[in-house]
Design a protein around this motif. Structure first.
Motif, PDB file in Angstrom:
ATOM      1  N   TYR A 292       4.086 -11.625   4.400  1.00 21.71           N
ATOM      2  CA  TYR A 292       4.310 -10.573   3.326  1.00 21.71           C
ATOM      3  C   TYR A 292       2.894 -10.224   2.720  1.00 21.71           C
ATOM      4  CZ  TYR A 292       5.177  -8.739  -1.580  1.00 21.71           C
ATOM      5  OH  TYR A 292       5.131  -8.114  -2.451  1.00 21.71           O
ATOM      6  N   GLU A 293       1.980 -11.079   2.487  1.00 22.25           N
ATOM      7  CA  GLU A 293       0.881 -10.590   1.925  1.00 22.25           C
ATOM      8  C   GLU A 293      -0.249  -9.812   2.942  1.00 22.25           C
ATOM      9  OE1 GLU A 293      -0.290 -10.864  -1.079  1.00 22.25           O
ATOM     10  OE2 GLU A 293       1.527 -12.343  -1.545  1.00 22.25           O
ATOM     11  N   ALA A 294      -0.090  -9.947   4.110  1.00 26.27           N
ATOM     12  CA  ALA A 294      -0.656  -9.158   5.058  1.00 26.27           C
ATOM     13  C   ALA A 294      -0.087  -7.843   5.192  1.00 26.27           C
ATOM     14  CB  ALA A 294      -0.758  -9.532   6.630  1.00 26.27           C
ATOM     15  N   VAL A 295       1.248  -7.712   5.153  1.00 22.88           N
ATOM     16  CA  VAL A 295       2.001  -6.390   5.224  1.00 22.88           C
ATOM     17  C   VAL A 295       1.657  -5.624   3.861  1.00 22.88           C
ATOM     18  CG1 VAL A 295       4.344  -5.356   4.907  1.00 22.88           C
ATOM     19  CG2 VAL A 295       3.860  -7.144   6.844  1.00 22.88           C
ATOM     20  N   LYS A 296       1.718  -6.382   2.653  1.00 22.05           N
ATOM     21  CA  LYS A 296       1.693  -5.583   1.469  1.00 22.05           C
ATOM     22  C   LYS A 296       0.081  -5.025   1.263  1.00 22.05           C
ATOM     23  CE  LYS A 296       1.565  -6.604  -3.541  1.00 22.05           C
ATOM     24  NZ  LYS A 296       1.932  -7.915  -4.461  1.00 22.05           N
ATOM     25  N   LYS A 297      -0.797  -5.775   2.041  1.00 18.49           N
ATOM     26  CA  LYS A 297      -2.222  -5.277   1.816  1.00 18.49           C
ATOM     27  C   LYS A 297      -2.391  -4.008   2.832  1.00 18.49           C
ATOM     28  CE  LYS A 297      -6.971  -6.764   2.345  1.00 18.49           C
ATOM     29  NZ  LYS A 297      -7.298  -6.169   3.445  1.00 18.49           N
ATOM     30  N   LEU A 298      -1.941  -4.049   3.896  1.00 18.20           N
ATOM     31  CA  LEU A 298      -2.055  -2.979   4.928  1.00 18.20           C
ATOM     32  C   LEU A 298      -1.266  -2.061   4.688  1.00 18.20           C
ATOM     33  CD1 LEU A 298      -3.290  -2.316   7.778  1.00 18.20           C
ATOM     34  CD2 LEU A 298      -1.043  -3.585   8.634  1.00 18.20           C
ATOM     35  N   ASP A 299      -0.120  -2.214   4.226  1.00 19.12           N
ATOM     36  CA  ASP A 299       0.725  -0.844   3.778  1.00 19.12           C
ATOM     37  C   ASP A 299       0.292  -0.085   2.635  1.00 19.12           C
ATOM     38  OD1 ASP A 299       2.796  -0.148   5.305  1.00 19.12           O
ATOM     39  OD2 ASP A 299       4.249  -1.413   4.523  1.00 19.12           O
ATOM     40  N   LEU A 300      -0.428  -0.754   1.757  1.00 17.41           N
ATOM     41  CA  LEU A 300      -0.903  -0.353   0.559  1.00 17.41           C
ATOM     42  C   LEU A 300      -2.231   0.593   0.993  1.00 17.41           C
ATOM     43  CD1 LEU A 300      -0.795   0.191  -2.482  1.00 17.41           C
ATOM     44  CD2 LEU A 300      -2.378  -1.817  -2.794  1.00 17.41           C
ATOM     45  N   GLU A 301      -3.265   0.040   1.775  1.00 20.39           N
ATOM     46  CA  GLU A 301      -4.351   0.549   2.047  1.00 20.39           C
ATOM     47  C   GLU A 301      -4.257   1.697   3.098  1.00 20.39           C
ATOM     48  OE1 GLU A 301      -6.578  -2.633   3.641  1.00 20.39           O
ATOM     49  OE2 GLU A 301      -7.134  -3.467   1.543  1.00 20.39           O
ATOM     50  N   ARG A 302      -3.311   1.656   4.064  1.00 23.82           N
ATOM     51  CA  ARG A 302      -3.026   2.517   5.286  1.00 23.82           C
ATOM     52  C   ARG A 302      -2.120   3.555   4.831  1.00 23.82           C
ATOM     53  NH1 ARG A 302      -1.568   0.236  10.961  1.00 23.82           N
ATOM     54  NH2 ARG A 302      -4.156  -0.664  10.815  1.00 23.82           N
ATOM     55  N   ASN A 303      -0.995   3.110   4.173  1.00 26.85           N
ATOM     56  CA  ASN A 303       0.119   4.255   4.005  1.00 26.85           C
ATOM     57  C   ASN A 303       0.331   4.707   2.335  1.00 26.85           C
ATOM     58  OD1 ASN A 303       0.525   3.911   6.909  1.00 26.85           O
ATOM     59  ND2 ASN A 303       1.285   1.777   6.499  1.00 26.85           N
ATOM     60  N   GLY A 304      -0.401   3.855   1.682  1.00 28.48           N
ATOM     61  CA  GLY A 304       0.237   4.113   0.157  1.00 28.48           C
ATOM     62  C   GLY A 304       1.591   3.693  -0.015  1.00 28.48           C
ATOM     63  N   VAL A 305       1.931   2.682   0.665  1.00 31.57           N
ATOM     64  CA  VAL A 305       3.296   2.210   0.350  1.00 31.57           C
ATOM     65  C   VAL A 305       3.190   0.787  -0.356  1.00 31.57           C
ATOM     66  CG1 VAL A 305       5.357   1.166   1.466  1.00 31.57           C
ATOM     67  CG2 VAL A 305       4.631   3.158   2.157  1.00 31.57           C
ATOM     68  N   ALA A 306       3.821   0.624  -1.704  1.00 27.05           N
ATOM     69  CA  ALA A 306       3.743  -0.609  -2.423  1.00 27.05           C
ATOM     70  C   ALA A 306       4.838  -1.438  -1.879  1.00 27.05           C
ATOM     71  CB  ALA A 306       3.590  -0.217  -3.768  1.00 27.05           C
ATOM     72  N   TRP A 307       4.597  -2.687  -2.033  1.00 28.43           N
ATOM     73  CA  TRP A 307       6.022  -3.721  -1.770  1.00 28.43           C
ATOM     74  C   TRP A 307       6.304  -4.546  -3.196  1.00 28.43           C
ATOM     75  CZ3 TRP A 307       8.906  -5.290   2.455  1.00 28.43           C
ATOM     76  CH2 TRP A 307       8.626  -4.657   3.717  1.00 28.43           C
ATOM     77  N   THR A 308       7.358  -4.635  -3.312  1.00 31.92           N
ATOM     78  CA  THR A 308       7.569  -5.651  -4.651  1.00 31.92           C
ATOM     79  C   THR A 308       8.946  -6.278  -4.522  1.00 31.92           C
ATOM     80  OG1 THR A 308       7.441  -5.356  -7.102  1.00 31.92           O
ATOM     81  CG2 THR A 308       8.755  -3.850  -6.064  1.00 31.92           C
ATOM     82  N   ALA A 309       9.207  -7.149  -5.513  1.00 29.97           N
ATOM     83  CA  ALA A 309      10.341  -7.858  -5.553  1.00 29.97           C
ATOM     84  C   ALA A 309      10.925  -8.545  -4.094  1.00 29.97           C
ATOM     85  CB  ALA A 309      11.534  -6.834  -5.886  1.00 29.97           C
ATOM     86  N   ILE A 310       9.927  -9.199  -3.549  1.00 27.24           N
ATOM     87  CA  ILE A 310      10.206  -9.759  -2.178  1.00 27.24           C
ATOM     88  C   ILE A 310      11.068 -10.858  -2.420  1.00 27.24           C
ATOM     89  CG2 ILE A 310       8.010 -11.372  -2.482  1.00 27.24           C
ATOM     90  CD1 ILE A 310       9.197  -9.678   1.034  1.00 27.24           C
ATOM     91  N   THR A 311      11.873 -11.105  -1.190  1.00 27.57           N
ATOM     92  CA  THR A 311      12.627 -12.446  -1.230  1.00 27.57           C
ATOM     93  C   THR A 311      12.443 -13.125  -0.112  1.00 27.57           C
ATOM     94  OG1 THR A 311      14.872 -13.204  -1.334  1.00 27.57           O
ATOM     95  CG2 THR A 311      14.861 -10.970  -0.589  1.00 27.57           C
TER      96      THR A 311
END
Length: 337
Positions: free
Chosen positions: A131-150
């Motif tokens: 999750y942390e890797a996806v969150k960082k990569l998506d934010l930097e590369r795509n401007g997509v933010a992740w939140t409320a993970i389960t």
């Protein structure tokens, strides 16, 4: 190949017309209204979201439809003006709709982002690290933010057996399979779909990780939907499944533990654009109590109500949210419709 598209892409094609989502050369239509009304429960009105128009999208398979409506009811209870663009055909199309501002909210899976959207071939076994890797990569590369993970939802691959085979063979986990192959080779039959048969995170990878080689004469390649019934009726001992599919519960199948954590993590979270989350950080507080109540077991039950019992996904989603106390029915309305 996009894992989610390949296994689910054709599942709900007919629902596109019903939900008013039309893919054209210009993109998506403007969307419809929320199909059912709700009132605030433990999700309370949020002043900063009052009257703010937020468009919710989903992919076009059962679980995503249910989750899309859950998101709509949560935002409605918080006071947002919600637009419905659920049932977008294919993961890539849904993700593109988010990035291009055609939708604002999409429940998505960490494995889909890491592998399908961002092109990585090696999954990260630890769910939090993934999750942390996806969150960082998506934010930097795509401007997509992740939140409320389960982390309690992980819609990934698994092998299942029917209850008779579980008792007869004493299998509990994937590392039991080599012993079955060595001691009872006639029992070591597999039902898998064509993509799983060749994927690195499918049969070849499982064999390498768990140290066995299946007799190819005992490996049946079936359509994804037929594997569940074939496993239940004993056509094969081990059947490839997806861990939140409602047919697991309906057919009383036993899912074997992936005790070496081979399969990629497909944990569930809310995705939105970074600029929108910065403008309305309250989105996180709306969805966190929802994510806290979502588990594989809960999704199995909801998915089964749609796929097995034929109920409408919106009804199932609202009923679950009412049962959890997240929202309430409008005054005087009965629970069903």
């Amino acid at each position: 190949m996009n894992r989610k598209m390949s296994r689910r892409g054709a599942f709900k094609l007919a629902s596109v017309a019903m939900t008013g989502v039309l893919l054209t050369g210009c993109g998506l239509s403007s969307g419809g209204s929320v199909p059912l009304a709700v009132e605030p429960g433990t999700i309370r009105p949020v002043p900063e979201l009052q009257g703010v128009t937020i468009t919710v999208g989903s992919k076009d398979f059962t679980e995503q439809l249910v989750l899309g409506y859950i998101a709509e009811f949560a935002l409605s209870a918080a006071g947002a003006e919600v637009r419905d663009l659920t049932s977008i055909v294919g993961s890539a199309s849904a993700r593109k709709a988010l990035e291009s501002s055609q939708i604002d909210i999409l429940w998505d899976y960490t494995g889909s982002s890491w592998i399908s959207y961002n092109g990585n071939t090696d999954p990260i076994p630890d769910a939090r690290a993934q999750y942390e890797a996806v969150k960082k990569l998506d934010l930097e590369r795509n401007g997509v933010a992740w939140t409320a993970i389960t982390y309690d939802v992980d819609n990934t691959y698994a092998f299942s057996v029917n209850q008779d085979a579980a008792r007869r063979l004493g299998v509990e986990k994937l590392s039991d399979i080599p012993k079955i192959i060595a001691e009872k080779p006639d029992e070591a039959s597999f039902c898998i779909d064509s993509e799983f048969a060749s994927r690195n995170d499918g049969m070849p990878g499982v064999e390498e990780e768990y140290g066995f080689t299946a007799d190819r004469s005992k490996v049946k390649v079936l359509t994804e939907g037929s594997i569940y019934q074939a496993t239940q009726n004993g056509t094969c001992t081990f059947g490839e499944v997806f861990t939140t599919d409602g047919r697991i519960q309906a057919l009383n199948l036993k899912v074997l533990a992936d005790d070496r954590q081979f399969f990629p993590r497909y944990n569930l979270g809310i995705t939105t654009r970074d600029e929108l989350l910065k403008r309305y950080p309250q989105i996180t507080s709306v969805f966190e109590p929802v994510s806290e109540k979502l588990t594989n077991a809960e999704l199995l039950k909801m998915n089964a109500q749609v796929d097995v019992n034929g109920r409408d996904p919106a009804d199932v989603a609202r009923e679950w949210m009412v049962q959890q106390g997240l929202v309430k029915l409008p005054g005087g309305e009965a629970a069903g419709r």
